[in-house]
Design a protein around this motif. Structure first.
Motif, PDB file in Angstrom:
ATOM      1  N   LEU A 123       0.882  -1.065  -0.034  1.00 38.19           N
ATOM      2  CA  LEU A 123      -0.024  -0.047  -0.027  1.00 38.19           C
ATOM      3  C   LEU A 123       0.823   1.096  -0.109  1.00 38.19           C
ATOM      4  O   LEU A 123       1.852   1.414   0.705  1.00 38.19           O
ATOM      5  CB  LEU A 123      -0.755   0.010   1.371  1.00 38.19           C
ATOM      6  CG  LEU A 123      -2.130  -0.718   1.248  1.00 38.19           C
ATOM      7  CD1 LEU A 123      -2.779  -0.724   2.591  1.00 38.19           C
ATOM      8  CD2 LEU A 123      -3.291  -0.424   0.006  1.00 38.19           C
ATOM      9  N   ASN A 124       0.404   2.297  -0.795  1.00 36.06           N
ATOM     10  CA  ASN A 124       1.187   3.418  -0.592  1.00 36.06           C
ATOM     11  C   ASN A 124       1.076   3.998   0.959  1.00 36.06           C
ATOM     12  O   ASN A 124       0.210   3.558   1.627  1.00 36.06           O
ATOM     13  CB  ASN A 124       0.700   4.479  -1.599  1.00 36.06           C
ATOM     14  CG  ASN A 124      -0.862   4.990  -1.579  1.00 36.06           C
ATOM     15  OD1 ASN A 124      -1.302   5.251  -0.460  1.00 36.06           O
ATOM     16  ND2 ASN A 124      -1.466   4.815  -2.342  1.00 36.06           N
ATOM     17  N   VAL A 125       2.131   4.854   1.056  1.00 31.40           N
ATOM     18  CA  VAL A 125       2.078   5.386   2.634  1.00 31.40           C
ATOM     19  C   VAL A 125       0.703   5.930   3.100  1.00 31.40           C
ATOM     20  O   VAL A 125       0.257   5.853   4.167  1.00 31.40           O
ATOM     21  CB  VAL A 125       3.311   6.396   2.657  1.00 31.40           C
ATOM     22  CG1 VAL A 125       3.451   7.093   4.204  1.00 31.40           C
ATOM     23  CG2 VAL A 125       4.453   5.745   2.394  1.00 31.40           C
ATOM     24  N   GLY A 126       0.074   6.972   2.222  1.00 31.84           N
ATOM     25  CA  GLY A 126      -1.098   7.464   2.824  1.00 31.84           C
ATOM     26  C   GLY A 126      -2.009   6.550   3.185  1.00 31.84           C
ATOM     27  O   GLY A 126      -2.790   6.830   4.230  1.00 31.84           O
ATOM     28  N   SER A 127      -2.399   5.646   2.228  1.00 29.73           N
ATOM     29  CA  SER A 127      -3.502   4.710   2.378  1.00 29.73           C
ATOM     30  C   SER A 127      -3.114   3.806   3.711  1.00 29.73           C
ATOM     31  O   SER A 127      -3.954   3.305   4.467  1.00 29.73           O
ATOM     32  CB  SER A 127      -3.623   3.851   1.153  1.00 29.73           C
ATOM     33  OG  SER A 127      -3.893   4.304   0.070  1.00 29.73           O
ATOM     34  N   ALA A 128      -1.771   3.439   3.709  1.00 27.28           N
ATOM     35  CA  ALA A 128      -1.263   2.710   4.924  1.00 27.28           C
ATOM     36  C   ALA A 128      -1.616   3.450   6.339  1.00 27.28           C
ATOM     37  O   ALA A 128      -1.862   2.774   7.280  1.00 27.28           O
ATOM     38  CB  ALA A 128       0.308   2.206   4.627  1.00 27.28           C
ATOM     39  N   LEU A 129      -1.175   4.530   6.272  1.00 23.42           N
ATOM     40  CA  LEU A 129      -1.288   5.387   7.530  1.00 23.42           C
ATOM     41  C   LEU A 129      -2.755   5.546   7.857  1.00 23.42           C
ATOM     42  O   LEU A 129      -3.314   5.332   8.911  1.00 23.42           O
ATOM     43  CB  LEU A 129      -0.771   6.987   7.224  1.00 23.42           C
ATOM     44  CG  LEU A 129       0.624   6.881   7.333  1.00 23.42           C
ATOM     45  CD1 LEU A 129       1.194   8.221   7.041  1.00 23.42           C
ATOM     46  CD2 LEU A 129       1.240   6.692   8.827  1.00 23.42           C
ATOM     47  N   LEU A 130      -3.730   5.814   6.873  1.00 20.33           N
ATOM     48  CA  LEU A 130      -5.191   5.760   7.127  1.00 20.33           C
ATOM     49  C   LEU A 130      -5.618   4.359   7.659  1.00 20.33           C
ATOM     50  O   LEU A 130      -6.518   4.355   8.409  1.00 20.33           O
ATOM     51  CB  LEU A 130      -5.762   6.375   5.844  1.00 20.33           C
ATOM     52  CG  LEU A 130      -7.435   6.378   5.990  1.00 20.33           C
ATOM     53  CD1 LEU A 130      -7.741   7.513   7.065  1.00 20.33           C
ATOM     54  CD2 LEU A 130      -8.124   6.777   4.795  1.00 20.33           C
TER      55      LEU A 130
END
Length: 781
Positions: free
Chosen positions: A720-727
């Motif tokens: 997952l890209n970082v943003g999606s992973a953080l969310l």
């Protein structure tokens, strides 16, 4: 009488009351003793122990005085009405007594008169009874003499008819005599019956011999019996019409003698041997036609003739079949139309076959017990009898409702010998097939379209052996005997399973070898064939027969098991199929364990790869398979190809699906959860799985990634890209912290919904959090 009953009841009631009163009056002392207690209880209840309440005494006294007065009035009223009812009842009773005495007096007078009359007429009755007995005796003697005269009259008439060549009239008179014999069957006149039967037998023999002689002459002119294939003549004989007319006349006359022939032959009938059906008498024309064939049969196949050989039962069996075939057209074209016109419910061809079959049954009943101690000759006899039975039923159309030659084989001693020989021969054949050089190779291995089950030669030969046994006992007329053979087959299957298990244990040191896979194919092949047999009509009928016989066949079974068998939910091979499936599952497990050991060994470098320091995908011109994964991939490819060649398709499908499941678990536990991944490491893992591992299994299914759900979903989370992973991490952590209350807030997404949107269905939210913690590419790190 109803009117009398009520006053009498009243008298009885009054008497009881008087008795009670007199009893009471006669015991004043007793009443005097009970009175103080009664008075004391009354005073205690109404006044109590309070002396201030004594003013209540006057009221109590007034109350008791009033009650006493009311009771006296009731007594006076009853006393005035009772005497009237008692008087009426007494009058009615007196009238009834007088009437009864009058009736009794009349009865005594009548009885005395009747007794005097009987005593006076006894001598007349005794004399009349004696005369009636004498008349009955004379009447029976007269009937006896009339019957004798009738017999003599019939005998004289038969003699007269024969002297004047009135054959039909003689046949009718013999038939009348036969009916008279049947009428006297329940009589106790043994001498009369014997005389009648002797006379009937005498005239029947004379008439039968005369007709038989004429019938033989006509049959001879018609070239009967046919001992070779009949040849149609180019021109019919000149007297063909006359021969046909004589044949029809003689057959009809012989049919009319059937009843008397059955009666005269009754005393000659001997009890049939066990295994032989009770013999129904053959029709008289067929009996005469069988005489020359019977003589030839006994001449060739009895005594010291060379043709009478215990080792050659096919000689007499084949000869009888040939006679049936040669005579078939003559019986259908010449004899059957005559029988039809005579309205005789007889099939001429079947009747002839039945007569010839009686010769076979007699011969087999004599020969079979002499072969019980010679297995080879006994087996040969059984084979020939079975072949004869098939030929009899199919080629010659012998009805299945009539017994053939097989009942002879069902005699207890012969049948038990048959079972023991079948088992002995089968075990010897199993020993031979397992020790043969090509026992574990398929004879169709070079023919791809035929060799779908890849059954080794020993398994295929074994099932052919069982099928042969089934064909041998399928036509037996007794379900109990068929079930005995079925039990033998199940015993042989279980013995073969044990042998396979023993060989499997010897080969389990090399489970990837050809012989081990051949044993597995053999187990699957036998299980598949038995499953097909369980749905076969013949075995379903045997199952119903076994249920009806109950514990005699199955032993003590529970109501549930019997119900499952009766409703066809279970099968007669259910126990064996369970054992075979257990063996197959155990062998597949050993095979998977062996492959997984190799895969784990080859995958160790891949498990320890530097997933944290791999370059990102953008830094590489083209991505390629990790070098550390090559040994693991090559091992899986080789084993899949090898086992695809060695295992049949159903087994190979079970194998690769089991391997995929284990491999998915291994990669998830030992590669993914035991490492941390940077962006390049996650991309490399996804490339190795999606572009290399999954296509290995893509040869066997359309969507191989569905068998690696843990690995596939872990790659989704790790890449997952970082943003999606953080969310996603925030959503999962918040859900974990808030617990149950989180799901009640409609404005916030559920963790399962968020995961499903990413294509993650198998992994739980807690597992996804663990995977997210394995990512090394977080901001600030």
């Amino acid at each position: 009488m109803a009117a009398l009953t009520e006053p009498l009841d009243s008298i009885s009631g009054s008497a009881s009351s008087s008795s009670s009163s007199s009893d009471g009056a006669s015991s004043p002392e007793a009443d005097g003793e009970r009175l103080p207690e009664h008075v004391m209880e009354l005073v205690d209840r109404e006044i109590g122990g309070d002396l201030k309440c004594l003013k209540k005494v006057s009221g109590l006294l007034e109350k008791l005085t009033a009650e006493n007065k009311a009771l006296e009035e009731q007594v006076l009223t009853v006393s005035s009405s009772v005497p009237l009812r008692v008087s009426a009842a007494l009058s009615a009773a007196e009238e009834s007594r007088r009437t009864l005495e009058e009736l009794l007096q009349k009865e005594r007078l009548l009885s005395d008169t009747l007794l005097r009359h009987l005593q006076g007429s006894q001598s007349w009755a005794d004399s009349l009874g004696q005369k009636l007995g004498q008349l009955d005796t004379v009447e029976r003697h007269v009937k006896y003499l009339q019957c004798l005269a009738h017999i003599e009259e019939l005998s004289d008439s038969i003699q007269q008819f024969l002297m004047t060549s009135s054959v039909w009239e003689a046949v009718g008179a013999v038939g009348t005599m036969a009916k008279l014999d049947l009428g006297l069957k329940e009589s106790r006149c043994a001498h009369l019956q014997a005389h009648l039967r002797e006379t009937l037998r005498f005239w029947h023999k004379i008439l039968k011999d005369r007709l038989a002689s004429d019938f033989d002459e006509v049959l001879t002119q018609l070239q009967w019996p046919f001992l070779s294939p009949p040849v149609a003549s180019l021109s019919p004989p000149a007297n063909a019409a006359e021969l046909a007319s004589q044949l029809e006349l003689l057959v009809s006359q012989l049919l009319s003698l059937q009843t008397s022939d059955d009666l005269t032959a009754e005393s000659k009938l001997t009890p049939s041997r066990p295994g032989l059906a009770p013999a129904t008498p053959l029709s008289l024309p067929i009996q005469i036609m069988l005489l020359p064939l019977s003589k030839r049969f006994r001449y060739h196949f009895a005594g010291n003739r060379q043709t009478n050989s215990l080792s050659k039962p096919e000689w007499f069996l084949t000869q009888v079949l040939m006679w049936m075939g040669y005579s078939s057209n003559f019986m259908e074209e010449k004899i059957q139309p005559i029988l039809n016109r005579a309205r005789a419910n007889i099939n001429a061809k079947v009747e002839l076959c039945r007569g010839l079959l009686s010769l076979v049954q007699e011969k087999l009943a004599s020969d079979a017990p002499r072969l019980l101690y010679d297995d080879a000759l006994f087996c040969h006899l059984v084979d020939e009898v079975l072949q004869f039975e098939r030929e009899l039923r199919t080629t010659h159309g012998y009805p299945s409702s009539l017994p053939g030659a097989l009942p002879i084989l069902l005699e207890e001693s012969i049948f038990q010998k048959w079972l023991s020989v079948e088992k002995k021969m089968a075990v010897e054949k199993v020993d031979a097939m397992l020790s043969a050089e090509g026992a574990w190779s398929s004879q169709y291995r070079d023919i791809t379209d035929v060799d779908e089950l890849k059954a080794p030669d020993c398994a295929e030969t074994f099932m052919t052996l069982l099928l042969t046994i089934t064909d041998r006992y399928r036509s037996l007329p007794c379900p109990r005997a068929q079930l005995s053979f079925l039990a033998l087959q199940k015993e042989l299957v279980d013995d073969f399973r044990i042998r396979l298990t023993q060989v499997m244990k010897e080969e389990s040191r090399c489970p990837l070898g050809a012989r081990y896979c051949a044993i597995l194919n053999a187990t699957n092949y036998i299980s598949s064939v038995l499953s097909d047999w369980a749905d076969n009509v013949f075995f379903l009928q045997l199952q119903q027969a076994a249920v009806s016989l109950g514990e005699e066949v199955w032993g003590p079974l529970g109501a549930t098991e019997v119900g499952r068998l009766a409703s066809l939910e279970g099968s007669i091979f259910e126990g064996l199929l369970g054992l075979l499936e257990r063996l197959k599952g155990d062998m597949l497990g050993r095979l998977l364990d062996a492959v997984m050991r190799e895969v784990r060994e080859k995958a160790q470098p891949y498990c320890r790869d530097r997933w944290l320091s791999l370059p990102s995908q953008s830094d590489q011109a083209t991505m390629s398979l990790s070098s550390s994964a090559c040994p693991m991939m090559l091992c899986m490819r080789d084993r899949l190809l090898q086992l695809q060649q060695l295992l049949c398709l159903p087994l190979f499908q079970s194998f690769w699906q089991g391997l995929a499941e284990r491999l998915d678990h291994f990669l998830y536990q030992d590669v993914i959860l035991c490492n941390h991944f940077n962006e390049g490491g996650a991309a490399q893992l996804q490339f190795d799985m999606m572009r290399n591992l999954f296509p290995l299994f893509g040869h066997y299914c359309k969507r191989p990634e569905n068998f690696f759900k843990h690995v596939k979903e872990a790659c989704i989370i790790l890449t997952l890209n970082v943003g999606s992973a953080l969310l996603l991490r925030d959503v999962l952590q918040q859900s974990q912290e808030e617990g149950e209350n989180f799901s009640s807030e409609a404005q916030k997404p559920l963790p399962e919904s968020a995961l499903n949107e990413l294509g993650v269905y198998r992994l739980a939210p807690c597992d996804v959090l663990i995977l997210l913690s394995l990512r090394a590419s977080w901001p600030g790190k």
